[in-house]
Scaffold this active site. Structure first.
Site, short mmCIF file in Angstrom:
data_model
loop_
_atom_site.label_atom_id
_atom_site.label_comp_id
_atom_site.label_asym_id
_atom_site.label_seq_id
_atom_site.Cartn_x
_atom_site.Cartn_y
_atom_site.Cartn_z
N GLU A 9 0.84 -1.20 0.00
CA GLU A 9 0.00 0.00 0.00
C GLU A 9 0.87 1.26 0.00
O GLU A 9 0.54 2.26 -0.62
CB GLU A 9 -0.90 0.02 1.25
N THR A 26 -6.13 0.69 2.62
CA THR A 26 -7.27 0.15 1.89
C THR A 26 -8.39 -0.19 2.86
O THR A 26 -8.18 -0.25 4.08
CB THR A 26 -6.86 -1.12 1.13
N LYS A 61 -14.96 -0.37 6.22
CA LYS A 61 -14.35 -1.10 7.34
C LYS A 61 -12.88 -1.37 7.05
O LYS A 61 -12.49 -1.58 5.89
CB LYS A 61 -15.11 -2.39 7.62
N MET A 74 -8.87 -2.50 9.42
CA MET A 74 -8.37 -3.23 10.58
C MET A 74 -7.47 -2.38 11.47
O MET A 74 -6.84 -2.90 12.39
CB MET A 74 -7.60 -4.48 10.08
N ASP A 130 -12.59 -3.61 -1.82
CA ASP A 130 -13.60 -4.66 -1.90
C ASP A 130 -14.92 -4.14 -1.34
O ASP A 130 -14.94 -3.23 -0.52
CB ASP A 130 -13.15 -5.89 -1.10
N1 SAH Z 1 -4.76 -11.22 2.12
C1 SAH Z 1 -4.15 -9.93 2.41
C2 SAH Z 1 -4.44 -9.57 3.83
C3 SAH Z 1 -4.45 -8.14 4.09
S1 SAH Z 1 -5.29 -7.73 5.53
C4 SAH Z 1 -2.67 -10.00 2.08
O1 SAH Z 1 -1.97 -10.84 2.59
O2 SAH Z 1 -2.18 -9.17 1.28
C5 SAH Z 1 -6.23 -6.37 4.98
C6 SAH Z 1 -5.61 -5.01 5.09
O3 SAH Z 1 -6.36 -4.18 4.24
C7 SAH Z 1 -5.73 -4.39 6.48
O4 SAH Z 1 -4.64 -3.56 6.74
C8 SAH Z 1 -7.05 -3.63 6.42
O5 SAH Z 1 -7.00 -2.39 7.09
C9 SAH Z 1 -7.33 -3.41 4.94
N2 SAH Z 1 -8.65 -3.89 4.42
C10 SAH Z 1 -8.98 -3.85 3.12
N3 SAH Z 1 -10.22 -4.34 2.93
C11 SAH Z 1 -10.70 -4.70 4.15
C12 SAH Z 1 -11.93 -5.28 4.61
N4 SAH Z 1 -12.93 -5.60 3.79
N5 SAH Z 1 -12.07 -5.53 5.92
C13 SAH Z 1 -11.07 -5.24 6.77
N6 SAH Z 1 -9.89 -4.69 6.40
C14 SAH Z 1 -9.69 -4.42 5.10
#
Ligand code: SAH
Length: 253
Positions: free
Chosen positions: A15, A96, A179, A181, A205
Protein backbone atom coordinates in the site's frame (compact mmCIF):
# COMPACT_ATOMS: atom_id res chain seq x y z
CA UNK A 1 -1.73 26.47 13.68
CA UNK A 2 0.32 25.46 10.68
CA UNK A 3 0.75 21.73 10.01
CA UNK A 4 4.47 21.23 9.48
CA UNK A 5 4.95 17.53 10.18
CA UNK A 6 2.57 14.74 9.16
CA UNK A 7 2.94 11.14 10.37
CA UNK A 8 1.41 8.76 7.83
CA UNK A 9 0.65 5.29 9.12
CA UNK A 10 0.18 2.72 6.33
CA UNK A 11 -0.19 -0.92 7.36
CA UNK A 12 1.09 -2.85 4.34
CA UNK A 13 4.28 -2.38 2.32
CA UNK A 14 2.41 -2.78 -0.98
CA UNK A 15 0.00 0.00 0.00
CA UNK A 16 2.82 2.39 0.93
CA UNK A 17 5.37 1.64 -1.80
CA UNK A 18 4.07 3.75 -4.71
CA UNK A 19 3.66 6.77 -2.46
CA UNK A 20 7.06 6.36 -0.77
CA UNK A 21 8.71 6.14 -4.20
CA UNK A 22 6.66 9.01 -5.62
CA UNK A 23 7.82 11.34 -2.85
CA UNK A 24 11.38 9.93 -2.84
CA UNK A 25 11.15 9.21 0.86
CA UNK A 26 14.22 7.61 2.45
CA UNK A 27 14.13 4.77 4.95
CA UNK A 28 15.28 5.92 8.41
CA UNK A 29 17.68 3.38 9.94
CA UNK A 30 17.19 2.49 13.64
CA UNK A 31 14.03 4.57 14.02
CA UNK A 32 12.19 1.87 16.00
CA UNK A 33 13.62 -0.36 18.76
CA UNK A 34 15.47 -3.20 17.01
CA UNK A 35 13.06 -5.91 18.22
CA UNK A 36 10.10 -4.16 16.54
CA UNK A 37 9.22 -4.95 12.90
CA UNK A 38 8.02 -1.48 11.89
CA UNK A 39 9.69 0.55 9.14
CA UNK A 40 9.94 4.36 8.88
CA UNK A 41 10.60 6.59 5.87
CA UNK A 42 10.96 10.35 5.81
CA UNK A 43 11.23 13.27 3.45
CA UNK A 44 9.33 16.36 2.42
CA UNK A 45 6.29 17.28 0.40
CA UNK A 46 6.49 20.97 -0.48
CA UNK A 47 7.47 22.49 2.87
CA UNK A 48 5.88 19.77 4.98
CA UNK A 49 7.93 17.11 6.75
CA UNK A 50 6.47 13.68 6.01
CA UNK A 51 7.15 10.50 7.96
CA UNK A 52 5.65 7.27 6.64
CA UNK A 53 5.47 4.28 8.96
CA UNK A 54 4.61 0.77 7.75
CA UNK A 55 3.98 -2.16 10.07
CA UNK A 56 6.69 -4.38 8.56
CA UNK A 57 6.65 -8.13 7.98
CA UNK A 58 5.85 -10.77 10.54
CA UNK A 59 8.97 -12.58 11.72
CA UNK A 60 7.19 -15.88 12.42
CA UNK A 61 4.76 -16.29 9.52
CA UNK A 62 7.09 -15.38 6.67
CA UNK A 63 8.44 -12.47 4.68
CA UNK A 64 5.31 -12.31 2.54
CA UNK A 65 3.03 -11.57 5.50
CA UNK A 66 2.61 -7.96 6.57
CA UNK A 67 1.67 -7.04 10.11
CA UNK A 68 -1.88 -5.68 10.06
CA UNK A 69 -4.55 -4.96 12.67
CA UNK A 70 -5.02 -2.86 15.77
CA UNK A 71 -2.21 -4.16 18.02
CA UNK A 72 0.68 -3.45 15.68
CA UNK A 73 -0.92 -0.24 14.35
CA UNK A 74 -1.36 1.28 17.79
CA UNK A 75 2.13 0.31 18.91
CA UNK A 76 3.80 1.73 15.78
CA UNK A 77 1.81 4.97 16.06
CA UNK A 78 2.69 5.46 19.72
CA UNK A 79 6.38 4.68 19.23
CA UNK A 80 6.61 7.10 16.31
CA UNK A 81 4.78 9.90 18.15
CA UNK A 82 6.93 9.39 21.25
CA UNK A 83 10.11 9.39 19.20
CA UNK A 84 9.22 12.77 17.71
CA UNK A 85 8.36 14.15 21.15
CA UNK A 86 5.39 16.32 20.22
CA UNK A 87 6.52 17.63 16.83
CA UNK A 88 3.87 15.74 14.83
CA UNK A 89 0.91 18.00 13.91
CA UNK A 90 -1.30 15.41 12.19
CA UNK A 91 -1.63 11.63 12.13
CA UNK A 92 -2.86 10.44 8.75
CA UNK A 93 -3.86 6.79 8.49
CA UNK A 94 -3.82 5.78 4.83
CA UNK A 95 -4.62 2.42 3.31
CA UNK A 96 -7.27 0.15 1.89
CA UNK A 97 -10.72 -0.72 3.17
CA UNK A 98 -13.87 -2.62 2.43
CA UNK A 99 -16.71 -0.32 1.38
CA UNK A 100 -20.44 -0.68 1.97
CA UNK A 101 -22.54 -0.56 -1.19
CA UNK A 102 -25.51 0.52 0.95
CA UNK A 103 -23.54 3.68 1.84
CA UNK A 104 -22.66 4.42 -1.78
CA UNK A 105 -19.15 2.90 -1.81
CA UNK A 106 -17.63 1.63 -5.06
CA UNK A 107 -14.29 -0.06 -5.82
CA UNK A 108 -11.40 2.47 -5.92
CA UNK A 109 -13.38 5.23 -4.16
CA UNK A 110 -11.30 7.45 -1.91
CA UNK A 111 -12.90 8.00 1.52
CA UNK A 112 -11.91 10.52 4.20
CA UNK A 113 -12.99 9.61 7.73
CA UNK A 114 -15.41 11.70 9.76
CA UNK A 115 -15.05 9.33 12.70
CA UNK A 116 -14.08 5.82 13.76
CA UNK A 117 -15.56 2.95 15.81
CA UNK A 118 -14.84 -0.71 16.58
CA UNK A 119 -17.00 -3.69 15.64
CA UNK A 120 -15.14 -6.59 17.29
CA UNK A 121 -15.04 -5.38 20.91
CA UNK A 122 -18.26 -6.75 22.36
CA UNK A 123 -18.53 -6.18 26.11
CA UNK A 124 -22.20 -6.51 27.19
CA UNK A 125 -21.83 -4.76 30.56
CA UNK A 126 -23.33 -1.28 31.03
CA UNK A 127 -20.69 1.35 30.32
CA UNK A 128 -18.23 -1.16 28.92
CA UNK A 129 -20.49 -1.77 25.91
CA UNK A 130 -20.06 1.79 24.64
CA UNK A 131 -16.36 1.71 25.58
CA UNK A 132 -15.97 -1.41 23.42
CA UNK A 133 -17.49 0.32 20.41
CA UNK A 134 -15.20 3.25 21.24
CA UNK A 135 -16.63 5.83 18.84
CA UNK A 136 -14.36 8.79 18.18
CA UNK A 137 -15.33 11.86 16.18
CA UNK A 138 -12.21 12.96 14.34
CA UNK A 139 -11.41 16.13 12.39
CA UNK A 140 -14.13 17.15 9.93
CA UNK A 141 -12.84 16.68 6.36
CA UNK A 142 -16.10 17.67 4.59
CA UNK A 143 -14.85 20.80 2.84
CA UNK A 144 -11.64 19.12 1.72
CA UNK A 145 -13.57 16.09 0.44
CA UNK A 146 -15.90 18.33 -1.57
CA UNK A 147 -12.98 20.23 -3.09
CA UNK A 148 -10.98 17.11 -3.96
CA UNK A 149 -13.96 14.99 -5.06
CA UNK A 150 -13.68 12.33 -2.37
CA UNK A 151 -16.36 10.68 -0.24
CA UNK A 152 -16.63 10.88 3.55
CA UNK A 153 -17.89 8.53 6.23
CA UNK A 154 -17.29 6.58 9.41
CA UNK A 155 -14.66 3.83 9.39
CA UNK A 156 -15.35 0.78 11.55
CA UNK A 157 -12.36 -1.34 12.57
CA UNK A 158 -11.92 -4.95 13.62
CA UNK A 159 -9.12 -7.51 13.58
CA UNK A 160 -10.62 -9.67 10.84
CA UNK A 161 -10.71 -9.23 7.09
CA UNK A 162 -13.92 -11.24 6.93
CA UNK A 163 -17.00 -10.71 9.09
CA UNK A 164 -19.61 -12.53 11.14
CA UNK A 165 -23.34 -11.79 11.26
CA UNK A 166 -22.76 -10.07 14.62
CA UNK A 167 -20.04 -7.87 13.04
CA UNK A 168 -22.57 -6.96 10.35
CA UNK A 169 -25.10 -5.87 12.94
CA UNK A 170 -22.56 -3.75 14.83
CA UNK A 171 -21.07 -2.21 11.67
CA UNK A 172 -24.58 -1.13 10.68
CA UNK A 173 -25.16 0.35 14.15
CA UNK A 174 -21.83 2.16 13.81
CA UNK A 175 -23.28 3.78 10.65
CA UNK A 176 -20.04 2.85 8.89
CA UNK A 177 -19.39 3.57 5.22
CA UNK A 178 -16.25 1.40 5.20
CA UNK A 179 -14.35 -1.10 7.34
CA UNK A 180 -10.67 -1.69 7.96
CA UNK A 181 -8.37 -3.23 10.58
CA UNK A 182 -6.46 -0.23 12.01
CA UNK A 183 -8.28 3.14 11.94
CA UNK A 184 -9.94 3.03 15.38
CA UNK A 185 -6.65 2.03 17.03
CA UNK A 186 -4.56 4.71 15.31
CA UNK A 187 -7.19 7.38 16.02
CA UNK A 188 -7.25 6.40 19.70
CA UNK A 189 -3.48 6.73 20.04
CA UNK A 190 -3.60 10.08 18.22
CA UNK A 191 -6.31 11.30 20.60
CA UNK A 192 -4.29 10.21 23.66
CA UNK A 193 -1.43 12.29 22.29
CA UNK A 194 -3.81 15.21 21.49
CA UNK A 195 -2.78 15.09 17.83
CA UNK A 196 -5.54 15.41 15.17
CA UNK A 197 -6.34 12.25 13.18
CA UNK A 198 -7.42 11.91 9.58
CA UNK A 199 -8.14 8.64 7.77
CA UNK A 200 -7.77 8.26 4.01
CA UNK A 201 -8.87 4.88 2.70
CA UNK A 202 -9.30 3.48 -0.80
CA UNK A 203 -11.95 0.80 -1.37
CA UNK A 204 -10.50 -2.58 -2.48
CA UNK A 205 -13.60 -4.66 -1.90
CA UNK A 206 -17.35 -4.33 -1.38
CA UNK A 207 -18.38 -5.78 1.98
CA UNK A 208 -22.08 -6.17 1.18
CA UNK A 209 -21.42 -7.25 -2.42
CA UNK A 210 -21.35 -10.56 -4.24
CA UNK A 211 -17.63 -11.49 -4.31
CA UNK A 212 -15.52 -13.01 -1.48
CA UNK A 213 -13.62 -10.21 0.28
CA UNK A 214 -10.17 -11.83 0.03
CA UNK A 215 -10.45 -12.38 -3.76
CA UNK A 216 -11.62 -8.84 -4.40
CA UNK A 217 -8.99 -7.44 -2.02
CA UNK A 218 -6.08 -9.16 -3.79
CA UNK A 219 -7.42 -8.26 -7.25
CA UNK A 220 -7.70 -4.55 -6.42
CA UNK A 221 -4.77 -3.97 -4.05
CA UNK A 222 -2.38 -2.78 -6.77
CA UNK A 223 -4.89 -0.34 -8.25
CA UNK A 224 -5.78 0.94 -4.79
CA UNK A 225 -2.12 1.61 -3.97
CA UNK A 226 -1.81 3.64 -7.18
CA UNK A 227 -4.92 5.55 -6.24
CA UNK A 228 -3.43 6.23 -2.80
CA UNK A 229 -0.28 7.52 -4.46
CA UNK A 230 -2.28 10.16 -6.28
CA UNK A 231 -4.70 11.00 -3.43
CA UNK A 232 -2.16 11.33 -0.62
CA UNK A 233 -0.15 14.26 -2.06
CA UNK A 234 -3.40 16.10 -2.85
CA UNK A 235 -4.67 15.67 0.70
CA UNK A 236 -1.28 16.65 2.14
CA UNK A 237 -1.14 19.79 0.00
CA UNK A 238 -4.69 20.74 0.95
CA UNK A 239 -4.17 20.12 4.68
CA UNK A 240 -0.91 22.02 4.83
CA UNK A 241 -2.02 24.98 2.70
CA UNK A 242 -5.32 25.32 4.56
CA UNK A 243 -3.66 25.13 7.96
CA UNK A 244 -1.35 28.00 7.06
CA UNK A 245 -4.30 30.08 5.83
CA UNK A 246 -6.32 30.25 9.01
CA UNK A 247 -6.26 29.44 12.71
CA UNK A 248 -8.08 26.43 14.04
CA UNK A 249 -7.75 24.54 10.77
CA UNK A 250 -6.32 21.53 12.50
CA UNK A 251 -9.67 20.41 13.86
CA UNK A 252 -11.80 21.34 10.89
CA UNK A 253 -10.77 20.94 7.28
N1 SAH B 1 -4.76 -11.22 2.12
C1 SAH B 1 -4.15 -9.93 2.41
C2 SAH B 1 -4.44 -9.57 3.83
C3 SAH B 1 -4.45 -8.14 4.09
S1 SAH B 1 -5.29 -7.73 5.53
C4 SAH B 1 -2.67 -10.00 2.08
O1 SAH B 1 -1.97 -10.84 2.59
O2 SAH B 1 -2.18 -9.17 1.28
C5 SAH B 1 -6.23 -6.37 4.98
C6 SAH B 1 -5.61 -5.01 5.09
O3 SAH B 1 -6.36 -4.18 4.24
C7 SAH B 1 -5.73 -4.39 6.48
O4 SAH B 1 -4.64 -3.56 6.74
C8 SAH B 1 -7.05 -3.63 6.42
O5 SAH B 1 -7.00 -2.39 7.09
C9 SAH B 1 -7.33 -3.41 4.94
N2 SAH B 1 -8.65 -3.89 4.42
C10 SAH B 1 -8.98 -3.85 3.12
N3 SAH B 1 -10.22 -4.34 2.93
C11 SAH B 1 -10.70 -4.70 4.15
C12 SAH B 1 -11.93 -5.28 4.61
N4 SAH B 1 -12.93 -5.60 3.79
N5 SAH B 1 -12.07 -5.53 5.92
C13 SAH B 1 -11.07 -5.24 6.77
N6 SAH B 1 -9.89 -4.69 6.40
C14 SAH B 1 -9.69 -4.42 5.10
Amino acid sequence: MKIEHVLILVAMELEAKPFVEHLNLEEIADFFPSHMPFVAFSGEHHATKVTVVTLGKDSVYGTGVDNVGTVTASMATELALAKYGGSVDLVLNAGTCGGFKRKGAEIADVFLTTGVANHDRRIPIPGFDAYGIGKLVTMDPTTMAEKLGYKTGICTSGNSLDKTDKDDEIMKNNDASFKDMEAAAVAWVASMNKVPYLGLKVVTDIVDGEFPTQDEFMANLGAAATSLQSALPKVLTYVCDESSNHDGAKSDL
